[in-house]
Design a protein around this motif. Sequence first.
Motif, PDB file in Angstrom:
ATOM      1  N   MET A 122       0.837  -1.197   0.000  1.00  0.00           N
ATOM      2  CA  MET A 122       0.000   0.000   0.000  1.00  0.00           C
ATOM      3  C   MET A 122       0.872   1.247   0.000  1.00  0.00           C
ATOM      4  SD  MET A 122      -3.007  -1.337   2.502  1.00  0.00           S
ATOM      5  CE  MET A 122      -4.234  -0.077   2.138  1.00  0.00           C
ATOM      6  N   ALA A 123       2.001   1.189   0.730  1.00  0.00           N
ATOM      7  CA  ALA A 123       2.925   2.328   0.767  1.00  0.00           C
ATOM      8  C   ALA A 123       3.487   2.596  -0.628  1.00  0.00           C
ATOM      9  CB  ALA A 123       4.057   2.056   1.764  1.00  0.00           C
ATOM     10  N   GLY A 176       0.754   9.677   2.833  1.00  0.00           N
ATOM     11  CA  GLY A 176       0.120   8.356   2.825  1.00  0.00           C
ATOM     12  C   GLY A 176       1.169   7.264   2.901  1.00  0.00           C
ATOM     13  N   ARG A 177       2.203   7.420   2.069  1.00  0.00           N
ATOM     14  CA  ARG A 177       3.285   6.432   2.051  1.00  0.00           C
ATOM     15  C   ARG A 177       3.923   6.303   3.438  1.00  0.00           C
ATOM     16  NH1 ARG A 177       5.411   6.257  -2.876  1.00  0.00           N
ATOM     17  NH2 ARG A 177       5.328   8.504  -3.014  1.00  0.00           N
ATOM     18  N   ALA A 178       4.241   7.453   4.037  1.00  0.00           N
ATOM     19  CA  ALA A 178       4.896   7.451   5.357  1.00  0.00           C
ATOM     20  C   ALA A 178       3.967   6.828   6.409  1.00  0.00           C
ATOM     21  CB  ALA A 178       5.268   8.877   5.751  1.00  0.00           C
ATOM     22  N   GLY A 179       2.683   7.134   6.302  1.00  0.00           N
ATOM     23  CA  GLY A 179       1.720   6.593   7.270  1.00  0.00           C
ATOM     24  C   GLY A 179       1.628   5.082   7.197  1.00  0.00           C
ATOM     25  N   PHE A 180       1.575   4.541   5.988  1.00  0.00           N
ATOM     26  CA  PHE A 180       1.491   3.085   5.830  1.00  0.00           C
ATOM     27  C   PHE A 180       2.760   2.411   6.368  1.00  0.00           C
ATOM     28  CE2 PHE A 180      -1.603   3.946   2.149  1.00  0.00           C
ATOM     29  CZ  PHE A 180      -2.715   3.642   2.921  1.00  0.00           C
ATOM     30  N   LEU A 181       3.916   3.032   6.114  1.00  0.00           N
ATOM     31  CA  LEU A 181       5.165   2.439   6.594  1.00  0.00           C
ATOM     32  C   LEU A 181       5.274   2.500   8.114  1.00  0.00           C
ATOM     33  CD1 LEU A 181       7.741   3.540   3.860  1.00  0.00           C
ATOM     34  CD2 LEU A 181       6.719   1.274   4.206  1.00  0.00           C
TER      35      LEU A 181
END
Length: 166
Positions: A32-33, A41-46
């Motif tokens: 998802m990231a 969004g990328r940082a949140g998923f990671l």
Amino acid sequence: MATTKTLDDLFLDTLKDIYYAEKQILKALPKMARAAQSEEGRAGFLQHRDETQGQIDRLEQVFEIIGKPARGKTCEAIQGIIAEGEEIMEEFKGSPALDAGLISSAQAVEHYEIARYGTLIAWASQLGLKNAIPLLQTSLKEEEATDQKLTQLAKASANPKGTKAA
Ligand SMILES: [Fe+2]
Ligand SMILES: [Fe+2]
């Protein structure tokens, strides 16, 4: 026999269910990231991927508390939720609404986890598993905080961006 099954059996079954689910989520979050268009969004998923590893460790501690080996049990519900997320990744690839869709999938995952942890906490309390409760509560709080962050991200950027044609 089914008639002899008690709340202990339900607790163990549900623990195995969320253990399996968390491991699937651990694999899904980096995908998802990679798919996310926004940096936030990328940082949140990671970040949630790292939290998920901690949640798996806590579940292993709960297995230890009840003296059972840490084993997952196939959870078709999480498989379905993750499969729907993958469908969105494919069908909305490169489109302005992709991140809004990814966030909606992630929130379906969080709500599933919130339901499971809530139940496990109630049953741990009923069963007198005092040491298990804080472990489960810590993970529940992380899931709730993740859900709230996703709501904020959707409202502040992903949803408005999704209304504009690329
Ligand atoms: Fe989780
Ligand atoms: Fe989660």
